[in-house]
Design a protein around this motif. Structure first.
Motif, PDB file in Angstrom:
ATOM      1  N   ASN A 694       0.801  -1.221   0.000  1.00 29.03           N
ATOM      2  CA  ASN A 694       0.000   0.000   0.000  1.00 29.03           C
ATOM      3  C   ASN A 694       0.834   1.273   0.000  1.00 29.03           C
ATOM      4  O   ASN A 694       0.296   2.355  -0.165  1.00 29.03           O
ATOM      5  CB  ASN A 694      -0.923   0.017   1.231  1.00 29.03           C
ATOM      6  CG  ASN A 694      -2.018  -1.024   1.112  1.00 29.03           C
ATOM      7  OD1 ASN A 694      -2.432  -1.348  -0.004  1.00 29.03           O
ATOM      8  ND2 ASN A 694      -2.473  -1.545   2.230  1.00 29.03           N
ATOM      9  N   ARG A 695       2.143   1.142   0.250  1.00 28.14           N
ATOM     10  CA  ARG A 695       2.940   2.370   0.376  1.00 28.14           C
ATOM     11  C   ARG A 695       3.083   3.100  -0.951  1.00 28.14           C
ATOM     12  O   ARG A 695       3.095   2.487  -2.019  1.00 28.14           O
ATOM     13  CB  ARG A 695       4.327   2.036   0.944  1.00 28.14           C
ATOM     14  CG  ARG A 695       5.361   1.713  -0.103  1.00 28.14           C
ATOM     15  CD  ARG A 695       6.711   1.399   0.498  1.00 28.14           C
ATOM     16  NE  ARG A 695       6.746   0.029   1.016  1.00 28.14           N
ATOM     17  CZ  ARG A 695       7.845  -0.544   1.502  1.00 28.14           C
ATOM     18  NH1 ARG A 695       8.959   0.146   1.563  1.00 28.14           N
ATOM     19  NH2 ARG A 695       7.826  -1.782   1.926  1.00 28.14           N
ATOM     20  N   ALA A 696       3.211   4.419  -0.828  1.00 28.43           N
ATOM     21  CA  ALA A 696       3.535   5.257  -1.981  1.00 28.43           C
ATOM     22  C   ALA A 696       5.026   5.581  -1.924  1.00 28.43           C
ATOM     23  O   ALA A 696       5.658   5.502  -0.871  1.00 28.43           O
ATOM     24  CB  ALA A 696       2.721   6.541  -1.954  1.00 28.43           C
ATOM     25  N   VAL A 697       5.572   5.904  -3.064  1.00 31.77           N
ATOM     26  CA  VAL A 697       6.979   6.295  -3.129  1.00 31.77           C
ATOM     27  C   VAL A 697       7.061   7.721  -3.677  1.00 31.77           C
ATOM     28  O   VAL A 697       6.568   7.994  -4.778  1.00 31.77           O
ATOM     29  CB  VAL A 697       7.797   5.339  -4.022  1.00 31.77           C
ATOM     30  CG1 VAL A 697       9.242   5.827  -4.127  1.00 31.77           C
ATOM     31  CG2 VAL A 697       7.747   3.925  -3.469  1.00 31.77           C
ATOM     32  N   LEU A 747      -0.752  12.524   1.510  1.00 32.06           N
ATOM     33  CA  LEU A 747      -0.750  11.066   1.688  1.00 32.06           C
ATOM     34  C   LEU A 747      -1.159  10.697   3.106  1.00 32.06           C
ATOM     35  O   LEU A 747      -1.923   9.735   3.325  1.00 32.06           O
ATOM     36  CB  LEU A 747       0.641  10.509   1.367  1.00 32.06           C
ATOM     37  CG  LEU A 747       1.059  10.561  -0.109  1.00 32.06           C
ATOM     38  CD1 LEU A 747       2.526  10.203  -0.265  1.00 32.06           C
ATOM     39  CD2 LEU A 747       0.206   9.620  -0.950  1.00 32.06           C
ATOM     40  N   GLN A 748      -0.639  11.456   4.087  1.00 34.56           N
ATOM     41  CA  GLN A 748      -1.006  11.175   5.479  1.00 34.56           C
ATOM     42  C   GLN A 748      -2.511  11.367   5.697  1.00 34.56           C
ATOM     43  O   GLN A 748      -3.162  10.575   6.386  1.00 34.56           O
ATOM     44  CB  GLN A 748      -0.215  12.106   6.419  1.00 34.56           C
ATOM     45  CG  GLN A 748       1.258  11.745   6.528  1.00 34.56           C
ATOM     46  CD  GLN A 748       2.056  12.794   7.294  1.00 34.56           C
ATOM     47  OE1 GLN A 748       1.572  13.902   7.529  1.00 34.56           O
ATOM     48  NE2 GLN A 748       3.275  12.456   7.666  1.00 34.56           N
ATOM     49  N   ALA A 749      -3.053  12.422   5.095  1.00 29.70           N
ATOM     50  CA  ALA A 749      -4.493  12.685   5.250  1.00 29.70           C
ATOM     51  C   ALA A 749      -5.324  11.553   4.657  1.00 29.70           C
ATOM     52  O   ALA A 749      -6.419  11.250   5.141  1.00 29.70           O
ATOM     53  CB  ALA A 749      -4.847  14.016   4.574  1.00 29.70           C
ATOM     54  N   ALA A 750      -4.774  10.919   3.603  1.00 26.02           N
ATOM     55  CA  ALA A 750      -5.494   9.812   2.960  1.00 26.02           C
ATOM     56  C   ALA A 750      -5.175   8.468   3.611  1.00 26.02           C
ATOM     57  O   ALA A 750      -5.686   7.429   3.174  1.00 26.02           O
ATOM     58  CB  ALA A 750      -5.134   9.767   1.475  1.00 26.02           C
TER      59      ALA A 750
END
Length: 868
Positions: A694-697, A747-750
């Motif tokens: 699930n991580r984004a880069v 990203l943190q908010a999502a």
């Protein structure tokens, strides 16, 4: 010890230091000076709040240690001691309210009474009502100013006030024989009223003690004789051309500047010998890497070390260890002292000061050491022909201030088209500044191109040159050029052995220039001098301070009351005569114009003997500094490339047509295709192995490293494999950091976890590197010679780091595209250690290319990324 043919130690007086003081100064002047202070400021000088000394060259060379020592040890309520070598120093002190006419004593020091810097300070301070003054002068306009000041005081105080003018003995020189002049005893007599340990009586006793201890007849037991032989032997037996002078306290650094001036102004007549001060205690201004780079570079093989260490310093053990490591690479002389610890209210040591005993010992040592050293070199340390020539130029420019004002109003800065101009001059074509071609710098891209272009003009002119001088015309720029100096030592230029120095103008306009202005063409010497080895960068700020003092015009006359026909008459005495030929005068020039008139002649004189770059601006704000920095990085990178190519005897990386040309097609073949294939396999393996989660880069590209459109071309095809989880940031400097923060917040908010890998150049690292390493891993691209960067390979390395690939996998990918900044392949230990610290510093493998070839290669890389 033979003295040669020069009167170094004041032998014409036939007196010892103490005899001179006891037989002449004390009976003649000691009481008069104290009576003068009491008359002007009350019993024991109770109303005196500031002492201002005014003098240049030898007349301020020895002041700085005394001033610091006095101000650190004076009792509460005692006056503060300042030194104003130039009018801008006076303007700053006055405008900041540190000095006031009724509570300040001015001590004007000038043998001739007509040296411009001192004369301007004296005249402007008189104009502002500073009428309480002592003049140490043999005559000239400065004496007239002292007389006028006394007459003005007589009127306000309703009593006769005699001017105190102390003449100097003509048979005793100022610099090497200052121990036998009234200059320093006068100021110490005033200081001694408030701090008896620094009174002239004690001052003379201590200086006499060390003067006799250094007796040249005891050659084996004389420290200056031994030290002089050491330096002379290092030059002629080991080929030493530079003194690495190391100190570990601010007080010792200031004391070292006395010795530096002796070396840089007095010793460079037939031989190359320069000196740089390295402050071991200030690791912010000078990180250990600076000295380590210098010592380990080719420059270390032609250096000799001198260390002056204070055992009282809390860092003494560490400092001595560093000096010992330097001694493994070069001969080093170590001198140690025991200073005075200065503490705050909690007992914490905040500084280590000097004692009068140490100050006297060092003061005499430097004087006698240069006597021995220059005698062995067979040169006259008191002869300064280049400085005299600069003074002539200065006189002309001060008188021509109206012409210069008109020119400045008409150039691109005056027209409001730019805030920064750059021009260059070289021996044979020295025109620089308003008389030469000036280029406007408005964007970082433009600055980098000009840096490369101006450096390219030096092709074929760099043989033997390995010194870079960074000169500034404003105190506020010293920290800035200090950063440029650090950056140079961290680049290929430093590793090649270039010695980088900084200095302030015009405060230093007569300090240290003799060596840099001396060149073989004018000296008729058998070998090159320092001027033949230097490249210079000047930053001239035309406008330094804006207030009522700096904006006021110079008054070129002083009113003196004289006896005439049984009565009194006012006689107007002209301070500076008109310039020959056109009648131009200094009348009306403001501080900015005269400051510029002292700086520009030095710049133009320097361009006659060394490649010189000049920046001109009204104000060096952050935007201007950023442009200068962009130019500097490009200029020094190209300088390093040209220097290396010159040493190798050929142009290794041709930029135009001809044999050996590196074409875009060749770059594409050796880099783009293999990198595209490797990245494609890696991306496919991530998907096949189910390694995607699930991580984004976030991959953040510094656009100063690689064009944004190339990075952008990679985002879509790579996202095809990463299922849309790649966030590609493109910016530079702080803007890059801000964009990362914004993406991270989204990203943190999502609720999406992420990792950050930043690809950054040196300028971005210097600006925000400490913050980038806190939020992720960093690939620091060091690219001093504009190599083609395989952007596809950088994507692969960044993704391998983001997805926690094994060290072996990262190493394999990294070595395909890059090498260590020290030009060797990476090892597994390298990668592991660097990743643990968060920063991988890399140098692209592909050789430098010219801009048109690089553009074609980038387009090829863009197509390769799209084809993924």
């Amino acid at each position: 010890m033979a003295r040669g043919g020069y009167n170094y130690r004041g032998t014409g007086t036939k007196q010892t230091v103490l005899q001179f003081f006891e037989n002449y100064f004390k009976p003649e002047w000691y009481g008069k000076i104290r009576s003068f202070i009491e008359q002007a400021f009350g019993p024991n000088g109770q109303n005196l709040k500031a002492i201002v000394t005014n003098g240049i060259g030898a007349n301020d060379q020895f002041m700085w240690s005394l001033i610091k020592m006095y101000n650190e040890n004076k009792p509460a309520g005692a006056p503060v001691w300042y030194h104003a070598a130039t009018a801008r120093e006076f303007a700053r002190l006055y405008s900041e309210g540190k000095i006031k006419p009724d509570s300040t004593i001015f001590v004007d020091i000038t043998r001739s009474g007509a040296t411009w810097e001192g004369l301007e300070v004296a005249s402007r301070s008189l104009q502002e009502g500073f009428n309480k003054r002592i003049a140490i002068v043999n005559g000239g306009p400065s004496k007239d100013i002292a007389i006028a000041a006394a007459q003005a005081r007589s009127k306000t105080e309703k009593t006769t006030v005699a001017p105190l003018v102390i003449e100097l003995s003509p048979d005793i020189g100022g610099r090497n024989m200052h121990r036998k002049t009234s200059i320093y005893y006068t100021v110490q007599t005033i200081a001694g009223i408030f701090l008896p340990s620094m009174d002239s009586v004690e001052f003379a006793r201590l200086h006499d003690k060390f003067d006799r201890a250094n007796d040249f007849s005891d050659e084996d037991g004389s420290l200056p004789v031994s030290a002089g032989r050491f330096l002379h032997g290092a030059m002629y037996l080991l080929g030493a051309e530079h003194i690495v002078f190391m100190t570990n306290t601010e007080s010792l650094r200031r004391a070292g500047t006395e010795w530096e001036q002796y070396i840089m102004e007095g010793s460079n007549k037939r031989d190359v010998i320069s000196m740089g001060i390295h402050d071991l205690a200030d690791e912010v201004y000078e990180p250990p890497a600076v000295l380590e780079t210098l010592v380990s570079s080719p420059a270390g093989k032609k250096c000799v070390g001198m260390a002056l260490l204070d055992r009282s310093s809390p860092t003494y053990d560490k400092d001595r260890k560093r000096v010992k490591s330097v001694a493994e690479a070069m001969p080093v002389m170590i001198l140690t002292v025991e200073g005075t610890k200065i503490t705050d209210g909690t007992g914490k040591v905040i500084d280590v000061g000097m004692t009068p005993n140490q100050q006297a010992a060092l003061d005499i040592l430097w004087t006698d050491l240069v006597t021995v050293f220059t005698s062995l070199l067979r040169v006259d340390a008191n002869s300064n022909p280049n400085v005299k020539k600069v003074r002539e130029y200065t006189s002309d420019r001060v008188a021509g201030w109206r012409d210069n004002e008109r020119k400045y109003a008409q150039d691109l800065i005056g027209q409001g088209k730019t805030e920064l101009l750059v021009s260059s001059g070289n021996p044979g074509s020295p025109a620089i500044g308003a008389d030469g071609k000036q280029n406007a710098m408005n964007t970082a891209t433009q600055a980098r191109q000009l840096g490369k272009d101006i450096a390219a003009q030096l092709a074929g002119k760099l043989k033997g040159r390995d010194r870079l001088n960074l000169f500034v015309g404003s105190e506020g720029l010293q920290e800035f050029v200090g950063g440029l100096r650090r950056e140079a030592y961290g680049s290929e230029l430093g590793r090649q052995g270039w010695i980088v120095q900084t200095a302030l103008f015009p405060l230093w306009s007569h300090k240290g220039l003799e060596g840099n202005l001396a060149n073989q063409a004018e000296s008729n010497t058998p070998g090159p001098l320092l001027g033949d080895k230097t490249v210079n960068i000047f930053i001239n700020t035309r406008r330094l301070i804006d207030n009522k003092v700096t904006g006021r015009g110079f008054k070129n006359t002083v009113d003196i009351e004289v006896d005439a026909g049984g009565g009194k008459a006012v006689e107007k005495r002209q301070l500076v005569p008109p310039r020959k030929g056109d009648g131009a005068t200094v009348e009306g020039a403001n501080v900015h114009q005269t400051n510029d008139a002292m700086t520009m002649p030095n710049i133009r004189r320097m361009a006659e003997v060394s490649p010189t770059v000049l920046f001109e601006c009204n104000e060096a704000d952050e935007d201007v500094k950023a442009l200068i920095k962009a130019f500097y990085e490009s200029f020094t990178g190209e300088l390093a490339r040209l220097s290396r190519a010159g040493r190798d005897g050929e142009k290794k990386y041709p930029a135009g047509e001809g044999a050996g040309k590196v074409t875009a097609e060749q770059i594409y073949q050796v880099s783009t295709i293999p990198e595209r294939d490797s990245l494609q396999k890696y991306l496919a393996s991530l998907a096949l192995r189910g390694a995607l989660d699930n991580r984004a880069v976030i991959i953040a590209h510094d656009t100063a490293v690689a064009p944004g459109q190339v990075a952008q071309a990679g985002e879509r095809p790579i996202n095809k494999y990463l299922e849309g989880k790649l966030v590609d940031i493109r910016a530079t400097g702080r803007k890059l950091l801000d964009n990362i923060a914004q993406a991270a917040q989204e990203l943190q908010a999502a609720g999406i976890p992420y990792k950050v890998v930043t690809i950054a150049g040196n300028s971005t690292m210097n600006e925000v590197g400490q913050y980038l390493t806190r939020i992720g891993k960093v690939l620091n691209i060091q690219n001093p010679d504009n190599r083609y960067i395989p952007i596809i390979g950088l994507y692969e390395v960044a993704l391998r780091i983001a997805y926690d690939s094994s060290i072996d996998d990262v190493l394999l990918s990294l070595n395909r595209i890059a090498i260590n900044p020290d030009n060797r392949p990476f090892t597994k230990d390298d990668v592991e250690a660097l990743l643990s610290r968060g920063v991988l510093m890399i140098l692209p493998k592909i050789v430098p290319v010219n801009p048109s070839e690089a553009a074609a290669a980038y387009k090829a890389a863009q197509q390769a990324l799209i084809s993924l």
